[in-house]
Design a protein around this motif. Structure first.
Motif, PDB file in Angstrom:
ATOM      1  N   SER A 198       0.816  -1.221   0.000  1.00 44.67           N
ATOM      2  CA  SER A 198       0.000   0.000   0.000  1.00 44.67           C
ATOM      3  C   SER A 198       0.844   1.263   0.000  1.00 44.67           C
ATOM      4  CB  SER A 198      -0.925   0.015   1.215  1.00 44.67           C
ATOM      5  OG  SER A 198      -1.763  -1.105   1.203  1.00 44.67           O
ATOM      6  N   ARG A 199       1.853   1.322   0.842  1.00 44.63           N
ATOM      7  CA  ARG A 199       2.684   2.536   0.933  1.00 44.63           C
ATOM      8  C   ARG A 199       3.365   2.826  -0.396  1.00 44.63           C
ATOM      9  NH1 ARG A 199      -0.243   4.550   3.661  1.00 44.63           N
ATOM     10  NH2 ARG A 199      -1.088   2.990   4.981  1.00 44.63           N
ATOM     11  N   GLU A 200       3.847   1.772  -1.043  1.00 44.15           N
ATOM     12  CA  GLU A 200       4.513   1.963  -2.325  1.00 44.15           C
ATOM     13  C   GLU A 200       3.527   2.464  -3.376  1.00 44.15           C
ATOM     14  OE1 GLU A 200       5.907   0.576  -6.316  1.00 44.15           O
ATOM     15  OE2 GLU A 200       4.817  -0.873  -5.102  1.00 44.15           O
ATOM     16  N   LEU A 201       2.302   1.925  -3.373  1.00 46.40           N
ATOM     17  CA  LEU A 201       1.296   2.370  -4.344  1.00 46.40           C
ATOM     18  C   LEU A 201       0.870   3.809  -4.089  1.00 46.40           C
ATOM     19  CD1 LEU A 201      -1.095  -0.650  -4.920  1.00 46.40           C
ATOM     20  CD2 LEU A 201       0.405   0.465  -6.571  1.00 46.40           C
TER      21      LEU A 201
ATOM     22  N   GLU B  69      -3.894  10.472  -2.772  1.00 40.93           N
ATOM     23  CA  GLU B  69      -4.160  11.353  -1.635  1.00 40.93           C
ATOM     24  C   GLU B  69      -5.369  10.831  -0.868  1.00 40.93           C
ATOM     25  OE1 GLU B  69      -4.019  15.449  -2.345  1.00 40.93           O
ATOM     26  OE2 GLU B  69      -2.332  15.284  -3.702  1.00 40.93           O
ATOM     27  N   PRO B  70      -5.512  11.185   0.413  1.00 38.27           N
ATOM     28  CA  PRO B  70      -6.684  10.733   1.180  1.00 38.27           C
ATOM     29  C   PRO B  70      -7.987  11.208   0.542  1.00 38.27           C
ATOM     30  CG  PRO B  70      -5.013  11.642   2.642  1.00 38.27           C
ATOM     31  CD  PRO B  70      -4.576  11.956   1.232  1.00 38.27           C
ATOM     32  N   HIS B  71      -8.964  10.325   0.517  1.00 41.55           N
ATOM     33  CA  HIS B  71     -10.285  10.660  -0.026  1.00 41.55           C
ATOM     34  C   HIS B  71     -11.217  10.969   1.138  1.00 41.55           C
ATOM     35  CE1 HIS B  71     -14.013  10.482  -2.238  1.00 41.55           C
ATOM     36  NE2 HIS B  71     -13.341  10.328  -3.361  1.00 41.55           N
ATOM     37  N   PRO B  72     -12.135  11.933   0.993  1.00 43.49           N
ATOM     38  CA  PRO B  72     -13.053  12.282   2.092  1.00 43.49           C
ATOM     39  C   PRO B  72     -13.917  11.115   2.584  1.00 43.49           C
ATOM     40  CG  PRO B  72     -13.227  13.884   0.315  1.00 43.49           C
ATOM     41  CD  PRO B  72     -12.306  12.802  -0.160  1.00 43.49           C
ATOM     42  N   GLU B  73     -14.177  10.139   1.729  1.00 42.52           N
ATOM     43  CA  GLU B  73     -15.011   9.003   2.135  1.00 42.52           C
ATOM     44  C   GLU B  73     -14.187   7.882   2.754  1.00 42.52           C
ATOM     45  OE1 GLU B  73     -15.430   6.338  -1.894  1.00 42.52           O
ATOM     46  OE2 GLU B  73     -16.216   8.367  -1.915  1.00 42.52           O
ATOM     47  N   GLY B  74     -12.853   7.985   2.717  1.00 43.58           N
ATOM     48  CA  GLY B  74     -11.952   6.943   3.209  1.00 43.58           C
ATOM     49  C   GLY B  74     -11.087   6.425   2.081  1.00 43.58           C
ATOM     50  N   GLY B  75      -9.974   5.822   2.407  1.00 45.06           N
ATOM     51  CA  GLY B  75      -9.065   5.303   1.397  1.00 45.06           C
ATOM     52  C   GLY B  75      -8.248   6.416   0.756  1.00 45.06           C
ATOM     53  N   TYR B  76      -7.617   6.090  -0.371  1.00 48.25           N
ATOM     54  CA  TYR B  76      -6.747   7.023  -1.099  1.00 48.25           C
ATOM     55  C   TYR B  76      -7.142   7.019  -2.571  1.00 48.25           C
ATOM     56  CZ  TYR B  76      -3.824   6.691   3.041  1.00 48.25           C
ATOM     57  OH  TYR B  76      -3.358   6.730   4.324  1.00 48.25           O
ATOM     58  N   PHE B  77      -6.954   8.164  -3.234  1.00 46.37           N
ATOM     59  CA  PHE B  77      -7.361   8.249  -4.637  1.00 46.37           C
ATOM     60  C   PHE B  77      -6.509   9.252  -5.402  1.00 46.37           C
ATOM     61  CE2 PHE B  77      -9.032  12.212  -3.436  1.00 46.37           C
ATOM     62  CZ  PHE B  77      -9.449  12.909  -4.566  1.00 46.37           C
ATOM     63  N   ARG B  78      -6.643   9.173  -6.714  1.00 49.30           N
ATOM     64  CA  ARG B  78      -6.137  10.207  -7.617  1.00 49.30           C
ATOM     65  C   ARG B  78      -6.944  10.124  -8.891  1.00 49.30           C
ATOM     66  NH1 ARG B  78      -2.475  10.730 -11.857  1.00 49.30           N
ATOM     67  NH2 ARG B  78      -1.676   8.634 -11.561  1.00 49.30           N
ATOM     68  N   GLU B  79      -7.395  11.275  -9.342  1.00 53.97           N
ATOM     69  CA  GLU B  79      -8.093  11.315 -10.620  1.00 53.97           C
ATOM     70  C   GLU B  79      -7.077  11.049 -11.724  1.00 53.97           C
ATOM     71  OE1 GLU B  79     -11.513  14.097 -11.596  1.00 53.97           O
ATOM     72  OE2 GLU B  79      -9.890  14.963 -12.814  1.00 53.97           O
ATOM     73  N   THR B  80      -7.412  10.147 -12.635  1.00 53.30           N
ATOM     74  CA  THR B  80      -6.514   9.782 -13.724  1.00 53.30           C
ATOM     75  C   THR B  80      -7.019  10.224 -15.081  1.00 53.30           C
ATOM     76  OG1 THR B  80      -7.576   7.616 -13.889  1.00 53.30           O
ATOM     77  CG2 THR B  80      -5.606   7.787 -12.474  1.00 53.30           C
ATOM     78  N   TYR B  81      -8.305  10.603 -15.143  1.00 55.31           N
ATOM     79  CA  TYR B  81      -8.891  10.995 -16.426  1.00 55.31           C
ATOM     80  C   TYR B  81     -10.080  11.907 -16.193  1.00 55.31           C
ATOM     81  CZ  TYR B  81     -11.518  10.624 -20.801  1.00 55.31           C
ATOM     82  OH  TYR B  81     -12.203  10.906 -21.950  1.00 55.31           O
TER      83      TYR B  81
ATOM     84  N   CYS C 194      -6.931   0.320   2.216  1.00 57.93           N
ATOM     85  CA  CYS C 194      -5.889  -0.374   2.964  1.00 57.93           C
ATOM     86  C   CYS C 194      -5.948   0.053   4.426  1.00 57.93           C
ATOM     87  CB  CYS C 194      -4.504  -0.060   2.378  1.00 57.93           C
ATOM     88  SG  CYS C 194      -4.059   1.689   2.412  1.00 57.93           S
ATOM     89  N   ASP C 195      -5.176  -0.630   5.258  1.00 54.89           N
ATOM     90  CA  ASP C 195      -5.047  -0.270   6.679  1.00 54.89           C
ATOM     91  C   ASP C 195      -6.393  -0.204   7.397  1.00 54.89           C
ATOM     92  OD1 ASP C 195      -2.307  -0.034   6.202  1.00 54.89           O
ATOM     93  OD2 ASP C 195      -2.476   2.097   5.721  1.00 54.89           O
ATOM     94  N   GLY C 196      -7.329  -1.067   7.008  1.00 56.89           N
ATOM     95  CA  GLY C 196      -8.634  -1.103   7.655  1.00 56.89           C
ATOM     96  C   GLY C 196      -9.594  -0.008   7.226  1.00 56.89           C
ATOM     97  N   ALA C 197      -9.179   0.851   6.303  1.00 52.87           N
ATOM     98  CA  ALA C 197     -10.061   1.934   5.839  1.00 52.87           C
ATOM     99  C   ALA C 197     -11.181   1.360   4.969  1.00 52.87           C
ATOM    100  CB  ALA C 197      -9.271   2.967   5.050  1.00 52.87           C
ATOM    101  N   HIS C 198     -12.280   2.065   4.920  1.00 54.70           N
ATOM    102  CA  HIS C 198     -13.385   1.706   4.042  1.00 54.70           C
ATOM    103  C   HIS C 198     -13.885   2.966   3.344  1.00 54.70           C
ATOM    104  CE1 HIS C 198     -15.337   2.771   7.915  1.00 54.70           C
ATOM    105  NE2 HIS C 198     -16.225   3.359   7.123  1.00 54.70           N
ATOM    106  N   SER C 199     -14.664   2.767   2.323  1.00 56.60           N
ATOM    107  CA  SER C 199     -15.344   3.855   1.637  1.00 56.60           C
ATOM    108  C   SER C 199     -16.683   4.018   2.335  1.00 56.60           C
ATOM    109  CB  SER C 199     -15.535   3.492   0.161  1.00 56.60           C
ATOM    110  OG  SER C 199     -16.385   4.410  -0.472  1.00 56.60           O
ATOM    111  N   ALA C 200     -16.860   5.132   3.049  1.00 54.75           N
ATOM    112  CA  ALA C 200     -18.070   5.355   3.845  1.00 54.75           C
ATOM    113  C   ALA C 200     -19.288   5.552   2.941  1.00 54.75           C
ATOM    114  CB  ALA C 200     -17.875   6.578   4.740  1.00 54.75           C
TER     115      ALA C 200
ATOM    116  N   GLY D 245      -7.033  -6.530   4.614  1.00 53.88           N
ATOM    117  CA  GLY D 245      -6.604  -6.556   3.224  1.00 53.88           C
ATOM    118  C   GLY D 245      -6.306  -5.180   2.661  1.00 53.88           C
ATOM    119  N   ALA D 246      -5.873  -5.209   1.421  1.00 52.44           N
ATOM    120  CA  ALA D 246      -5.621  -3.984   0.655  1.00 52.44           C
ATOM    121  C   ALA D 246      -6.004  -4.266  -0.790  1.00 52.44           C
ATOM    122  CB  ALA D 246      -4.155  -3.584   0.745  1.00 52.44           C
ATOM    123  N   ALA D 247      -6.608  -3.289  -1.436  1.00 51.03           N
ATOM    124  CA  ALA D 247      -7.042  -3.474  -2.815  1.00 51.03           C
ATOM    125  C   ALA D 247      -6.925  -2.178  -3.590  1.00 51.03           C
ATOM    126  CB  ALA D 247      -8.489  -3.960  -2.851  1.00 51.03           C
TER     127      ALA D 247
END
Length: 173
Positions: A8-11, A18-30, A60-66, A130-132
Motif C-alpha cells: 500500500s505505501r509503495e502504491l 491522496e486521502p479521499h473524504p469518504e476513506g481510502g486514497y485516490f487520484r483522478e486519472t482521467y 488499505c489499513d482497515g479503511a473503508h469507503s463510507a 486486506g488492501a485493494a
C-alpha cells in the motif's frame, strides 16, 4: 494461484494518491475534455460537466469507503490485491453486495460492478486486514458538488434492517 499482497505505501507514493473524504486514497486519472449537460430536474441545473472521469482508489489499513451517493452511474474496476465488497442500498431498502476481485483467483468475484446514480453505497476489503487497488469510472463525470456523504444516523433510520452494516461503514474519524 493466489497473487502476492500489494504494498500500500509503495502504491500511494507511486500513484501519487491522496486521502479521499469518504476513506481510502485516490487520484483522478482521467477527465474527459468533452462536456455534457444533464437533463434539467431543477431550474438551477444547466452547468456542463465532463462526459466521464476516472480515478485510482486504494483501500488499505482497515479503511473503508463510507456510505455516500453521487448523481452519476459509477463503474468499479478491480486491479489488484484482495477482494472488495461494494454494498449498495436501493430506494426500497434492498441490499446488494458486489464482490470485486480477480475472478481467476476468486470464483465468487467480478472484475467490474455498477452502482447506479443516486444509490447509497459503501465499500470495504472483504478481509478487514486486506488492501485493494480499484478504479472508478463515472459518467457524466464526477463533481464533488454532486457527492453526498451520509449523515451519521440518517441511513440507519431509513434502513433499520441494515443498521449494523451501515453503522460499521459510516464516516471515519
Amino acid at each position: 494461484m493466489q497473487r502476492d499482497r500489494i504494498d500500500s505505501r509503495e502504491l500511494i507514493e507511486r500513484l501519487k494518491l491522496e486521502p479521499h473524504p469518504e476513506g481510502g486514497y485516490f487520484r483522478e486519472t482521467y477527465r474527459a475534455k468533452g462536456k455534457v449537460r444533464r437533463e434539467k430536474d431543477n431550474e438551477n441545473e444547466s452547468d456542463a460537466r465532463s462526459a466521464s472521469t476516472a480515478i485510482h482508489f486504494l483501500l488499505c489499513d482497515g479503511a473503508h469507503s463510507a456510505w455516500h451517493r453521487i448523481r452519476s452511474d459509477e463503474v468499479w474496476h478491480f486491479y489488484a490485491g484482495d477482494p472488495v465488497d461494494v454494498h449498495v442500498l436501493d430506494a426500497n431498502g434492498a441490499l446488494v453486495t458486489h464482490r470485486l476481485g480477480n475472478m481467476i483467483d476468486h470464483a465468487d468475484t467480478v472484475f467490474q460492478a455498477v452502482v447506479e446514480a443516486g444509490a447509497w453505497f459503501a465499500a470495504e476489503c472483504h478481509d478487514a486486514n486486506g488492501a485493494a487497488l480499484v478504479g472508478c469510472t463515472v459518467a457524466p463525470g464526477f463533481e464533488f458538488s454532486e457527492f453526498d456523504l451520509a449523515a451519521p444516523g440518517a441511513l440507519e433510520a431509513r434502513y433499520p434492517q441494515h443498521r449494523e452494516l451501515i453503522a460499521r461503514l459510516g464516516p471515519q474519524a
